[in-house]
Design an enzyme around this catalytic site. Structure first.
Site, mmCIF file in Angstrom:
data_model
loop_
_atom_site.group_PDB
_atom_site.id
_atom_site.type_symbol
_atom_site.label_atom_id
_atom_site.label_comp_id
_atom_site.label_asym_id
_atom_site.label_seq_id
_atom_site.Cartn_x
_atom_site.Cartn_y
_atom_site.Cartn_z
ATOM 1 N N LYS A 44 0.722 -1.341 -0.149
ATOM 2 C CA LYS A 44 -0.012 -0.210 0.063
ATOM 3 C C LYS A 44 0.720 1.229 -0.003
ATOM 4 C CE LYS A 44 -4.564 -1.523 1.844
ATOM 5 N NZ LYS A 44 -5.280 -1.383 3.087
ATOM 6 N N ASP A 76 -10.289 3.294 1.960
ATOM 7 C CA ASP A 76 -10.500 2.595 3.098
ATOM 8 C C ASP A 76 -11.282 3.664 4.227
ATOM 9 O OD1 ASP A 76 -9.484 0.090 2.956
ATOM 10 O OD2 ASP A 76 -7.459 0.627 3.593
#
Ligand code: NAP
Length: 264
Positions: free
Chosen positions: A57, A94
């Protein structure tokens, strides 16, 4: 890298079938040292984008040409769009997924209602912190086993963030309106989260990012104390939606059937 248990192919596969889109969403395990090469090759193979997960990420963000403000603030990307001009666009959905899950399953919940308490300071916690601050929480309390990570969050995210010692985690729940487990504790095969919940008010909204099991020991105890609890599966479903829309041109509905597909 371990993505064999990812539920994302089930979620996107379900939406592709539901909307009659002739597309594919496939798991591709990639070693960290190969990420840059793979991201260069995928658009040439016809891919329109990817999700990236642990441990890619942070690296994905540095490899992207265009980075959204929220991904830059969080310091990690989970959704990449391969643009027709060859540029890689990186986003982090997210935090969006976290808030959308709470809005769907606790429609009366308001981030402004009172202090939020976040347990954990990893990548997912950073997205949660960003979204709660953006949503207007008056105070954001955070604790983490490794204290320097919560201190880092305070220095980056500003004055509304208050750091608690890990040993004092229970105290941070006093008067909190929103309580979040953003650690991996409580996941199947791991120890449960051991934060004492005595100070938790029954009016608090309690949620867990862990969704295997759906009802973690932490959520079960909060429920026993009369709290409104929301499991973490909805966050996974909602964080997937913006990527699906960008890649396939259709905003997918996150409903019970999507949930069932993810649990299949
Ligand atoms: P991460 O960056 O590796 O962070 C892990 C967090 O868990 C850190 O705060 C870490 O504390 C803490 N932790 C791990 N083992 C611990 C232990 N034995 N005792 C105390 N704390 C411990 O991972 P992440 O990406 O933030 O993910 C965290 C969890 O959220 C994972 O379970 C992940 O699957 C879940 N998640 C769910 C969604 C969703 O859509 N529902 C989305 C993203 C992530 P230290 O800093 O001290 O190591």
């Amino acid at each position: 890298m371990p993505i064999a248990h990812s539920r994302s192919p089930l979620i996107h596969g379900f939406w592709l079938r539901r909307y009659g889109i002739k597309g594919h969403y496939v798991p591709i395990p990639v070693m960290p040292e190969h990420l840059a090469e793979v991201l260069r090759a995928l658009p040439r193979m016809g891919f329109v984008g990817v999700n990236v997960t642990i441990p890619h990420k942070e690296a994905a963000l540095t490899l992207a040409d265009i980075v959204t403000d929220r991904a830059a603030l969080i310091g990690a990307a989970n959704t990449l769009i391969f643009r027709p001009d060859g540029k890689i666009h990186a986003d982090n959905t997210d935090g969006y997924g976290f808030i959308a899950n709470l809005r769907q399953h606790a429609p009366d919940w308001q981030p402004q209602a009172g202090p939020a308490a976040v347990i954990g300071a990893g990548g997912a916690a950073r997205a949660v912190v960003a979204s709660l601050l953006d949503g207007g929480v008056p105070e954001l309390r955070i604790t983490n086993r490794t204290k320097i990570r919560s201190e880092q969050i305070r220095s980056e995210f500003g004055a509304r963030v208050v750091v608690y010692d890990w040993a004092q985690a229970g105290n941070m729940l006093e008067g909190a309106a929103t309580v979040v487990n953003a650690t991996s504790m409580g996941m199947e095969g791991k120890q449960p989260l051991r934060v004492p919940l005595d100070a938790l008010s029954s009016g608090a909204l309690v949620t867990d990012l862990v969704y295997t099991p759906l009802t973690t020991p932490f959520l079960a105890e909060a429920q026993q104390r009369g709290c409104h609890v929301v499991d973490g599966l909805g966050m996974l479903l909602h964080q997937a939606a913006p990527g699906f829309e960008r890649w396939f041109g259709q905003r997918p509905e996150v409903d019970d059937d999507t949930r069932k597909a993810a649990l299949a």
